[in-house]
Design a protein around this motif. Structure first.
Motif, PDB file in Angstrom:
ATOM      1  N   LEU A 174       0.850  -1.180   0.000  1.00 23.65           N
ATOM      2  CA  LEU A 174       0.000   0.000   0.000  1.00 23.65           C
ATOM      3  C   LEU A 174       0.891   1.237   0.000  1.00 23.65           C
ATOM      4  O   LEU A 174       1.744   1.393   0.883  1.00 23.65           O
ATOM      5  CB  LEU A 174      -0.905   0.010   1.229  1.00 23.65           C
ATOM      6  CG  LEU A 174      -1.757   1.264   1.443  1.00 23.65           C
ATOM      7  CD1 LEU A 174      -2.738   1.473   0.296  1.00 23.65           C
ATOM      8  CD2 LEU A 174      -2.494   1.183   2.785  1.00 23.65           C
TER       9      LEU A 174
ATOM     10  N   LEU B 246       0.702   5.283   0.069  1.00 21.61           N
ATOM     11  CA  LEU B 246      -0.149   6.444   0.321  1.00 21.61           C
ATOM     12  C   LEU B 246       0.567   7.713  -0.122  1.00 21.61           C
ATOM     13  O   LEU B 246       1.764   7.902   0.170  1.00 21.61           O
ATOM     14  CB  LEU B 246      -0.499   6.540   1.807  1.00 21.61           C
ATOM     15  CG  LEU B 246      -1.362   5.414   2.382  1.00 21.61           C
ATOM     16  CD1 LEU B 246      -1.562   5.609   3.879  1.00 21.61           C
ATOM     17  CD2 LEU B 246      -2.711   5.343   1.676  1.00 21.61           C
TER      18      LEU B 246
ATOM     19  N   VAL C 211      -1.556  -1.132  -4.276  1.00 20.10           N
ATOM     20  CA  VAL C 211      -2.532  -0.054  -4.350  1.00 20.10           C
ATOM     21  C   VAL C 211      -1.814   1.256  -4.041  1.00 20.10           C
ATOM     22  O   VAL C 211      -1.144   1.372  -3.009  1.00 20.10           O
ATOM     23  CB  VAL C 211      -3.698  -0.263  -3.366  1.00 20.10           C
ATOM     24  CG1 VAL C 211      -4.568   0.989  -3.289  1.00 20.10           C
ATOM     25  CG2 VAL C 211      -4.554  -1.457  -3.791  1.00 20.10           C
TER      26      VAL C 211
ATOM     27  N   ALA D 175      -2.699   5.150  -3.415  1.00 19.56           N
ATOM     28  CA  ALA D 175      -3.955   5.801  -3.047  1.00 19.56           C
ATOM     29  C   ALA D 175      -3.734   7.106  -2.297  1.00 19.56           C
ATOM     30  O   ALA D 175      -2.726   7.279  -1.599  1.00 19.56           O
ATOM     31  CB  ALA D 175      -4.792   4.862  -2.186  1.00 19.56           C
TER      32      ALA D 175
ATOM     33  N   LEU E 255      -9.097   5.936  -0.390  1.00 21.31           N
ATOM     34  CA  LEU E 255      -8.838   4.583   0.102  1.00 21.31           C
ATOM     35  C   LEU E 255      -9.874   4.189   1.153  1.00 21.31           C
ATOM     36  O   LEU E 255     -10.430   3.080   1.109  1.00 21.31           O
ATOM     37  CB  LEU E 255      -7.432   4.500   0.699  1.00 21.31           C
ATOM     38  CG  LEU E 255      -7.038   3.119   1.237  1.00 21.31           C
ATOM     39  CD1 LEU E 255      -6.809   2.145   0.101  1.00 21.31           C
ATOM     40  CD2 LEU E 255      -5.784   3.214   2.113  1.00 21.31           C
TER      41      LEU E 255
ATOM     42  N   ILE F 202      -6.530   4.457   8.751  1.00 23.09           N
ATOM     43  CA  ILE F 202      -5.936   3.463   7.853  1.00 23.09           C
ATOM     44  C   ILE F 202      -4.997   2.542   8.612  1.00 23.09           C
ATOM     45  O   ILE F 202      -5.017   1.317   8.426  1.00 23.09           O
ATOM     46  CB  ILE F 202      -5.200   4.172   6.696  1.00 23.09           C
ATOM     47  CG1 ILE F 202      -6.207   4.879   5.787  1.00 23.09           C
ATOM     48  CG2 ILE F 202      -4.357   3.180   5.896  1.00 23.09           C
ATOM     49  CD1 ILE F 202      -5.577   5.800   4.773  1.00 23.09           C
TER      50      ILE F 202
END
Length: 415
Positions: free
Chosen positions: A77, A79, A129, A131, A136, A173
């Motif tokens: 992930l 960010l 991903v 995001a 998200l 998150i």
């Protein structure tokens, strides 16, 4: 040192070469082996130093080493704070992963556009991903993805994501992620308060700091022009024409200023357009692509474009309005002088902003002569000094956000 000496696979070395990375940059040389070992990393290096590839290359290799069959689960992930940076990072990862033996599915998700196509794109899962935090969380609430399988978390432009503007979303998150994971935090700047928060997320991190040795500093000529506030647009037009800059990114303080200055330049015969958060995502994407394609000479923008956006061979940036902080100054001027190219960063300094620019200079260890262009000699005088203890550069004294952050840290310490 070649990329192969860092422990990367031949396929990834070839992919890096195909993208124009002839040899690792200092941040890549330091970070890639640490990421491959599975260590947490706190990386600080100048803009344009190759931070994206510093985490993308080793993450792709780690995903290859333990490839999973469909349905895919989100294992990495990443960010980022802005839509444009999300799209850019996603494209870099896709490009590096195209020639790998095991295909890597990359999903890029951000707000400002319909959520439905992004939900459709996540059917069957994704390996990586990229995001923005808000979108998200929207996708998690729509059950479009789960984060319980994330093994690697990257915060790109980590100082922005750790700021209070994103703090609540980031905490939500983090609660959805496994406790055992690799954390990689990268940014060009880390204010002391933000660095303390960053280190609280990390476990025995490897600190990667690329110093300001001459070989590592981007070739950016920094200049400051003394000019009355009311004559900045005329001076900007003069400089663009005199230096024949093919493309210029001009930073202003507000969306209104972006529209106003761009309109003035356009009416004067310079192909200029605004770029700011008030535009639709489609319009923002179109402006950036047209700017990259040399269809616009000047883009007048807010700090939306100050981070992460990579415009190859951008010759100049102009601080029409000075940035609020020294860190923002670093990110703004970092849009030029990227990937070994040279560039120029110009700041307009009026009598009213002289004291503020001196503080930026102090924080950045600069001392720039105030240049005066004939015909644009300033006539304004500095306003009366503000009472002691007020005003000043962001970060020089505790802001409301700083005080709230300190209160939250104190409360956490008491629990």
């Amino acid at each position: 040192m070649p990329f192969s000496a860092l422990g990367l696979s031949p396929a990834l070395v070839q992919a890096a070469t195909a993208m124009g990375f002839s040899a690792p940059t200092p941040v890549q040389s330091a970070a890639i082996p640490a990421v491959l070992r599975g260590a947490d990393v706190l990386g600080s290096a100048q803009t344009g130093s190759g931070k994206t590839a510093a985490f993308a290359l080793p993450l792709l290799q780690r995903l290859q080493a333990d490839a999973q069959n469909a349905p895919r689960h989100v294992r990495a992930l990443i960010l980022v704070p802005t839509r444009e940076l999300a799209a850019q990072v996603g494209e870099v990862i896709r490009s590096l992963g195209r020639g790998l033996p095991q295909p890597v599915k990359v999903a890029v998700v951000f707000g400002g556009v319909s959520i439905n196509p992004q939900m459709m794109g996540l059917r069957g899962g994704a390996d990586v991903v990229v995001a923005t935090p808000g979108r998200l969380l929207d996708l998690v609430e729509h059950n479009a993805l789960r984060l319980g399988s994330v093994e690697h978390l990257v915060l790109d432009e980590a100082d922005r994501l750790l700021d209070l503007g994103f703090a609540e979303e980031l905490q939500r998150i983090l609660q959805l992620l496994p406790v055992r994971r690799q954390n990689l935090l990268f940014s060009a700047t880390f204010a002391p308060a933000v660095q303390a928060l960053a280190e609280g997320m990390l476990h025995e991190p490897v600190r990667v700091t690329v110093d300001d040795a001459p070989a590592n500093v981007p070739a950016i000529a920094q200049r400051a022009f003394a000019v009355d506030a009311q004559r900045r647009t005329q001076l900007l037009r003069h400089l663009v024409q005199e230096h024949q800059w093919s493309r210029v990114m001009v930073f202003v303080a507000t969306q209104y200023a972006a529209e106003h200055v761009a309109e003035k330049l356009y009416k004067a015969g310079i192909f200029a357009t605004p770029f700011h958060g008030g535009l639709s995502q489609g319009a923002r994407t179109q402006v950036l692509q047209e700017f990259k394609d040399d269809r616009w000479q000047v883009v007048v923008t807010t700090d939306l474009a100050a981070r992460g956006i990579d415009i190859a061979q951008l010759p100049a940036v102009v601080n029409y309005d000075l940035p609020r902080s020294a860190d923002d100054y670093v990110h703004r001027i970092g849009r030029t002088g990227r990937a070994g190219e040279s560039g120029v960063a110009v700041s307009f300094v009026s009598a009213a902003t002289e004291a503020h620019f001196r503080l930026i200079e102090k924080r950045q260890h600069l001392s720039l002569p105030r240049e005066v262009v004939p015909g644009f000699e300033p006539t304004e005088t500095a306003p009366e000094a503000a009472p002691a203890g007020t005003g000043g550069i962001k970060g020089k004294r505790p802001s409301k956000k700083d005080k709230l952050r300190a209160a939250a840290q104190a409360a956490a310490a008491r629990e």
